[in-house]
Scaffold this active site. Structure first.
Site, PDB file in Angstrom:
ATOM      1  CG  ASP A 163     -21.765 -41.309  41.976  1.00 30.37           C
ATOM      2  OD1 ASP A 163     -21.880 -40.228  42.548  1.00 30.37           O
ATOM      3  OD2 ASP A 163     -22.811 -40.598  41.465  1.00 30.37           O
ATOM      4  CG  ASN A 218     -13.890 -36.673  40.293  1.00 29.65           C
ATOM      5  OD1 ASN A 218     -13.692 -38.460  39.816  1.00 29.65           O
ATOM      6  ND2 ASN A 218     -14.969 -36.641  40.069  1.00 29.65           N
TER       7      ASN A 218
HETATM    8  C1  FPP Z   1     -18.242 -39.623  44.187  1.00 31.20           C
HETATM    9  O1  FPP Z   1     -18.671 -39.009  45.028  1.00 31.20           O
HETATM   10  C2  FPP Z   1     -16.493 -40.437  44.615  1.00 31.20           C
HETATM   11  C3  FPP Z   1     -15.335 -40.044  44.059  1.00 31.20           C
HETATM   12  C4  FPP Z   1     -15.516 -39.008  44.063  1.00 31.20           C
HETATM   13  C5  FPP Z   1     -14.490 -40.265  45.317  1.00 31.20           C
HETATM   14  C6  FPP Z   1     -14.280 -41.474  45.512  1.00 31.20           C
HETATM   15  C7  FPP Z   1     -13.442 -41.560  46.734  1.00 31.20           C
HETATM   16  C8  FPP Z   1     -13.374 -42.696  47.393  1.00 31.20           C
HETATM   17  C9  FPP Z   1     -14.200 -43.040  48.169  1.00 31.20           C
HETATM   18  C10 FPP Z   1     -12.506 -42.040  48.876  1.00 31.20           C
HETATM   19  C11 FPP Z   1     -10.409 -42.922  49.041  1.00 31.20           C
HETATM   20  C12 FPP Z   1     -10.364 -44.035  47.426  1.00 31.20           C
HETATM   21  C13 FPP Z   1      -9.559 -44.464  47.746  1.00 31.20           C
HETATM   22  C14 FPP Z   1      -8.947 -45.864  47.384  1.00 31.20           C
HETATM   23  C15 FPP Z   1      -8.818 -44.704  49.739  1.00 31.20           C
HETATM   24  P1  FPP Z   1     -19.014 -37.605  44.783  1.00 31.20           P
HETATM   25  O2  FPP Z   1     -18.287 -36.509  45.714  1.00 31.20           O
HETATM   26  O3  FPP Z   1     -19.276 -37.322  43.421  1.00 31.20           O
HETATM   27  O4  FPP Z   1     -21.104 -37.709  45.444  1.00 31.20           O
HETATM   28  P2  FPP Z   1     -22.093 -36.876  44.832  1.00 31.20           P
HETATM   29  O5  FPP Z   1     -21.901 -37.264  43.171  1.00 31.20           O
HETATM   30  O6  FPP Z   1     -23.615 -36.908  45.495  1.00 31.20           O
HETATM   31  O7  FPP Z   1     -21.747 -35.894  44.944  1.00 31.20           O
END
Ligand code: FPP
Length: 251
Positions: free
Chosen positions: A23, A71
């Site tokens: 996250d 998501n």
């Molecule tokens: C949460 O951060 C993260 C995600 C929803 C996506 C996770 C994906 C990756 C790390 C990249 C691709 C994955 C792989 C397996 C290569 P957020 O966007 O919710 O952050 P925030 O809470 O700060 O908005």
């Protein structure tokens, strides 16, 4: 370069299975004046780093929460970018995963993913199926309540057909209906970015898991932070509801 923290880890007391809620990509990007996609790109670099460390240390299972059921409601451009990043990861890392003897698999409502991504996942899973050193599981379009409801429906159907008696449903049988049926439950769950929630991730499987929360945002979570989490885990006293005395007798 390996971290100076490595020698401080007790390699005989590592968790077998680590699950991670990655996250903070969006906040990482916003704090730097970038768009959120850039945060996910950097997050993918953390995935690479953490997979490498987990494998080098000898963890057997690493499970990453990459995309939740919820998501799908994000802006379309962000969803598309995440799918694109996943495709790119699979393409770029496949040879490396094979060379490192890592089995790749995905769990979740995979039929909702774009056809192209589904094909790439299937190809990567098949190409790495023999990977015996570590299993890397990526949760995509995943929601734990849906997983549990699906399991309940499956068992209810078996009862309806008369092939199973309701009393025969045990914890073990129930767990066999989950996506994670051939994995041990996580020993350690890590969540980055200072949020203290489970967010519909592995609710059944986390029953006795040690929880570790860090303020570090996922794109900044690399080897050093991972080793710090593992060292914290090694200081925990896991009793599974028993007394310390009972644990000592069992050992
Ligand atoms: C949460 O951060 C993260 C995600 C929803 C996506 C996770 C994906 C990756 C790390 C990249 C691709 C994955 C792989 C397996 C290569 P957020 O966007 O919710 O952050 P925030 O809470 O700060 O908005």
């Amino acid at each position: 370069m390996t971290s100076p923290l490595r020698p401080q880890l007790d390699l005989t007391r590592l968790p077998r299975h680590v699950a991670i809620i990655m996250d903070g990509n969006g906040r990482w990007a916003q704090r730097r004046g970038y768009n959120r996609i850039r945060g996910h790109q950097e997050g993918a670099e953390s995935v690479r780093a953490v997979v490498r460390v987990a494998r080098d240390l000898g963890l057997s299972y690493l499970t990453l929460y990459a995309f939740s059921e919820e998501n799908w409601q994000r802006p379309q451009i962000e969803v598309q970018s995440l799918m694109h990043l996943l495709s790119r990861y699979l393409k770029k890392e496949l040879a490396e995963l094979r060379a490192q003897n890592i089995a790749f698999r995905a769990i979740g409502a995979l039929s909702l993913l774009p056809q192209k991504v589904q094909r790439e996942i299937n190809a990567a899973s098949a190409a790495t199926a023999e990977g015996a050193v570590m299993t890397l599981t990526v949760a995509l379009s995943y929601g734990s309540r849906s997983e549990i409801v699906r399991a309940a429906q499956e068992l209810a159907e078996q009862v309806r057909q008369g092939v199973l008696a309701a009393q025969e449903i045990t914890h073990e049988l129930f767990a066999q209906q989950l996506y994670t049926k051939d994995m041990p439950d996580p020993d350690l769950l890590i969540r980055t970015s200072g949020e203290y929630r489970i967010s519909n991730f592995l609710l059944w499987q986390l029953a006795y898991t040690e929880l570790y929360f860090t303020e570090t945002l996922w794109p900044d979570f690399r080897e050093e932070e991972f080793l710090t989490a593992l060292m914290d885990y090694q200081r925990r006293d896991r009793r599974f509801g028993l007394t310390q005395e009972q644990i000592e007798i069992k050992a």
